[in-house]
Design an enzyme around this catalytic site. Structure first.
Site, PDB file in Angstrom:
ATOM      1  CG  ASP A  45      -2.252  -0.991   1.051  1.00 28.51           C
ATOM      2  OD1 ASP A  45      -2.670  -1.072  -0.113  1.00 28.51           O
ATOM      3  OD2 ASP A  45      -2.857  -1.369   1.981  1.00 28.51           O
ATOM      4  NE  ARG A  83      -1.128   1.883   4.179  1.00 30.93           N
ATOM      5  CZ  ARG A  83      -1.837   3.092   3.520  1.00 30.93           C
ATOM      6  NH1 ARG A  83      -3.173   3.112   3.670  1.00 30.93           N
ATOM      7  NH2 ARG A  83      -1.078   3.547   2.936  1.00 30.93           N
ATOM      8  CG  HIS A 123      -8.453   7.389   4.850  1.00 30.72           C
ATOM      9  ND1 HIS A 123      -7.539   6.651   3.968  1.00 30.72           N
ATOM     10  CD2 HIS A 123      -7.919   7.265   5.955  1.00 30.72           C
ATOM     11  CE1 HIS A 123      -6.386   6.342   4.801  1.00 30.72           C
ATOM     12  NE2 HIS A 123      -6.907   6.536   6.132  1.00 30.72           N
ATOM     13  CB  CYS A 149      -5.387   6.982  -2.263  1.00 32.20           C
ATOM     14  SG  CYS A 149      -6.764   7.082  -1.587  1.00 32.20           S
TER      15      CYS A 149
END
Length: 273
Positions: A70, A95, A169, A263
């Protein structure tokens, strides 16, 4: 409407999706085992970078790290305001290692990086919007982090509660068009947060759920051009009616991980002269 929107040159930080994959599930979009076409993802990402540069923006890159699938989602690594960097402390353990290479990049560029004490996911939930910072909570970033951000930057922070897990988010449910205008999907927010947004932005561009689910609100604006998912057709039409110029960029391969244009894009905001 007169052609009066003025773009401002931006500096963006991105990370090549060389190791992109869906290896775990930390949001409703992610389905481990669903194949990811890395070649297609790389092609889409390169087109995004090329589109930014074609519109006069500067694009810097962080080297991807194996085992961090990610890391391509650069927006989550930090938020930068007036040349100051507020780093990330990811909610998901998978993450958390991403913070290290991003911090190293910022330090190599001469920045100091603040380490948050509370869970905070960078521009994923912290959206600088002119006089204040809009800050999401409910799924990832905590309200305690909102207080840290305000103390660090000395900028008013407006807390907004997200209630729909598909919009985990803030940058999946809202984006800034310019210093005075935003676009957002009301259904992603709690009743009180919807009222706050309506008071702060009575002239906001509103999106429906269909465009929001097409990642239409995970967009990037330079004040005139809006780099937007091609699936968000109704929203693109509303933006055009308001004098903005939609620039469709397909990042659909990244939707498998719950991400899109914003993103993949960290904005580096230096002190304005």
């Amino acid at each position: 409407m007169p052609d009066s929107r003025v773009p401002r040159r931006r500096r963006y930080l991105v990370c090549e999706p060389r190791h992109f994959a869906v290896q775990y599930a930390i949001n409703p979009w992610m389905r481990p085992g669903e194949p990811v076409d890395v070649i297609r993802a790389l092609d889409q990402w390169q087109k995004l970078v090329g589109t930014y540069r074609a519109h006069g923006h500067t694009v810097d890159t962080v080297k991807p790290v194996p085992g961090l699938p990610d890391m391509v989602f650069a927006a989550n690594a930090a938020v930068v305001v007036d040349g100051r960097v507020f780093g990330s402390l990811f909610h998901a353990p998978e993450r958390r290692p991403e913070s290290v290479p991003y911090e190293a990049w910022f330090k190599s560029e001469g920045y100091e990086v603040y380490h948050p004490e509370s869970v905070c996911e960078g521009e994923g939930d912290l959206v600088p919007a002119g006089r204040w910072i809009l800050a999401g909570t409910g799924f990832r970033t905590t309200r305690e982090a909102h207080r840290e951000v305000q103390e660090y930057f000395g900028v008013p922070v407006i807390s907004l509660t997200l209630v729909d897990p598909y919009f985990y988010h803030l940058d999946t449910a809202l984006f800034v068009l310019d210093d005075d205008t935003i676009a957002y999907y009301p259904g992603a927010f709690s009743p009180g947060s919807r009222e706050v947004l309506a008071r702060l932005y009575p002239d906001a561009v509103l999106a429906g759920r269909e465009d929001a689910m097409a990642f239409g609100l995970n967009s990037v604006s330079d004040g005139r051009h809006v780099f937007i998912s091609p699936g968000a057709t109704a929203l693109a039409g509303r933006l055009a009616d308001r004098g903005y110029v939609p620039v469709p960029v397909d990042l659909s391969e990244f939707h498998k991980a719950g991400g899109g244009i914003k993103c993949c894009t960290q904005e580096i905001r230096e002190i304005r002269s």
